[in-house]
Design an enzyme around this catalytic site. Structure first.
Site, PDB file in Angstrom:
ATOM      1  N   ASP A  13       0.815  -1.221   0.000  1.00  0.00           N
ATOM      2  CA  ASP A  13       0.000   0.000   0.000  1.00  0.00           C
ATOM      3  C   ASP A  13       0.847   1.268   0.000  1.00  0.00           C
ATOM      4  OD1 ASP A  13      -2.439  -1.411   0.130  1.00  0.00           O
ATOM      5  OD2 ASP A  13      -2.318  -1.563   2.318  1.00  0.00           O
ATOM      6  N   ARG A  92      -1.190   3.218  16.863  1.00  0.00           N
ATOM      7  CA  ARG A  92      -1.537   4.198  15.821  1.00  0.00           C
ATOM      8  C   ARG A  92      -1.461   5.651  16.263  1.00  0.00           C
ATOM      9  NH1 ARG A  92       0.103   0.968  12.099  1.00  0.00           N
ATOM     10  NH2 ARG A  92      -1.438  -0.343  11.088  1.00  0.00           N
ATOM     11  N   ASP A 121      -7.678   1.770  10.691  1.00  0.00           N
ATOM     12  CA  ASP A 121      -6.509   2.624  10.872  1.00  0.00           C
ATOM     13  C   ASP A 121      -6.683   4.024  10.291  1.00  0.00           C
ATOM     14  OD1 ASP A 121      -5.183   0.771  12.400  1.00  0.00           O
ATOM     15  OD2 ASP A 121      -4.272  -0.215  10.671  1.00  0.00           O
TER      16      ASP A 121
HETATM   17  N1  ARG Z   1      -8.064  -5.292  12.937  1.00  0.00           N
HETATM   18  C1  ARG Z   1      -7.013  -4.936  13.806  1.00  0.00           C
HETATM   19  C2  ARG Z   1      -7.263  -3.589  14.418  1.00  0.00           C
HETATM   20  O1  ARG Z   1      -7.931  -2.776  13.845  1.00  0.00           O
HETATM   21  C3  ARG Z   1      -5.655  -5.027  13.193  1.00  0.00           C
HETATM   22  C4  ARG Z   1      -5.491  -4.480  11.826  1.00  0.00           C
HETATM   23  C5  ARG Z   1      -4.047  -4.387  11.525  1.00  0.00           C
HETATM   24  N2  ARG Z   1      -3.706  -4.415  10.183  1.00  0.00           N
HETATM   25  C6  ARG Z   1      -3.266  -5.492   9.494  1.00  0.00           C
HETATM   26  N3  ARG Z   1      -2.912  -5.280   8.307  1.00  0.00           N
HETATM   27  N4  ARG Z   1      -3.191  -6.668   9.987  1.00  0.00           N
HETATM   28  O2  ARG Z   1      -6.797  -3.345  15.489  1.00  0.00           O
END
Ligand code: ARG
Length: 392
Positions: A13, A92, A121
């Site tokens: 990405d 984050r 995110d």
């Molecule tokens: N779904 C999880 C969260 O929002 C982790 C997402 C993390 N991203 C990944 N590409 N695994 O906390």
């Protein structure tokens, strides 16, 4: 040309984002990678890629701050969302804050991230960026509604090196590792063993159990087996020991912010161990009322963090309440780790509310007869209700 700081992980990405920002948005790209405990190559790779592309790159080491200011708060709050200790969500806001600071330093007018429009995110990054800076926010993948295969095609046609052998979408930091995508999107498919890297399977975990003793001061771990350790070392050691015993594999259907359900796998061995130990100590030192209330606090706290609202004043309010309660969460917890399980063997604290003599069957000091009056009218409303039902 206006400058944009891109949060760059070296993955598909964000690699695609570099070219898009140049070509579609006409920006001068500066890349940055915030180190919150990713594996070594996830720090070196973006730096190398970026330099090869002739870009200015920054690596910001935020591990210590992440451990102290974020993970330790998560331990005190028992921050668990829908059954998983928050890890991605916890890092984050810190990443976003560091990027905001850098953007200011290098005189960028925009900040970019590689999040898609389906995940959590984007909320977590943008809510922080908008609160702490006036920069524009650019999310090329979301803006252009790109699919993964379109990204791959774009990368190939623009000579962007593809990250090798990454089957799943993985996010890793000091506190946990999340694994999603590809065949895991089918909730009926068992997660293959090779998807895991921090934890051992129950079958392969040692037959011999291991006993570990963790000391806490004011709600945070300070020692392992009597040895004083800093936050980073404690977290890493707990990940190692618990992971080796097959602890911390979590497979859940998670509810994302936008409402989509997604199948998620997590490896959070250290978090599972430290939170289990922390809870065991809380049971000894907090009152019934405090414990009941902290369940609610913990739920709200975790939702705020998951939902990208770290900077919400309520989180700070809750932290103050938590810190006040955690003042007494001091002492030791002894645990047994064996083939994916954690058993509490013992706990002690100078602030223990446990009265061994009073609860003992041999004690005569606390006169049993005095309790009779308390028992007699106990459940009086339920008794009235049953009476009414009988008479109907
Ligand atoms: N779904 C999880 C969260 O929002 C982790 C997402 C993390 N991203 C990944 N590409 N695994 O906390």
């Amino acid at each position: 040309m206006e400058k944009v700081v891109l949060a760059f992980s070296g993955g598909l990405d964000t690699s695609v984002c570099i070219k898009l920002l140049e070509e579609e948005y006409d920006k001068k790209v500066i890349t940055a990678c915030v180190d919150v405990g990713q594996p070594e190559d996830e720090i070196t790779r973006p730096a190398k890629l970026s330099t090869e592309m002739g870009l200015e790159h920054y690596t910001i080491d935020a591990k210590e701050e992440f451990a102290r200011e974020f993970i330790f708060r998560a331990i005190k709050a028992n921050a668990v969302y829908e059954g998983y200790p928050l890890s991605t969500a916890l890092a984050r806001p810190l990443i976003a804050i560091k990027i905001v600071e850098l953007a200011e330093k290098v005189g960028a007018t925009a900040i970019a991230h590689g999040c898609t429009g389906k995940g959590n995110d984007q909320f977590r990054f943008e809510s922080i960026i908008r609160s702490y800076s006036d920069s524009d926010v650019i999310a090329p993948i979301r803006d252009l509604n790109l699919t993964r295969s379109e990204e791959i095609a774009y990368a190939k046609s623009h000579g962007i090196p593809l990250p090798s052998d990454k089957l799943y979408s993985i996010d890793e930091n000091l506190w946990g590792r999340s694994i999603e995508g590809d065949i895991l999107e089918d909730p009926m498919v068992e997660t293959p063993e090779k998807a895991f890297s921090w934890t051992c399977s129950t079958e392969d975990a040692p037959d011999k159990p291991e006993i570990i003793e963790i000391s806490f001061e004011e709600g945070v771990p300070t020692e392992i087996n009597g040895e004083l350790m800093g936050p980073l070392d404690i977290i890493q050691e707990c990940n190692k020991v618990a992971g080796m015993h097959g602890i911390g594999r979590i497979d859940i259907m998670e509810d994302r912010i936008i409402g989509l359900k997604s199948r998620e796998n997590y490896e959070t061995p250290g978090a599972c161990l430290l939170i289990a130990a922390h809870r065991a100590l809380e049971q000894l030192v907090l009152t019934r009322e405090e414990i009941k209330f902290s369940e609610i606090v913990s739920l709200t706290y975790s939702e705020l963090v998951y939902n990208g609202l770290w900077h919400e004043p309520l989180r700070d309010d809750l932290d103050q309440l938590i810190d006040n309660m955690q003042g007494r969460v001091c002492g030791n917890v002894r645990l047994k780790l064996h083939k994916g399980s954690i058993r509490i063997l013992g706990r002690k604290s100078p602030f223990s509310l446990y009265q061994e003599e009073a609860v003992s069957f041999e004690d005569k000091e606390m006169d049993q007869r005095e309790i009779a009056g308390m028992v007699k009218n106990y459940g009086i409303q339920a008794a009235c209700y049953q009476d009414v039902c009988r008479r109907k």
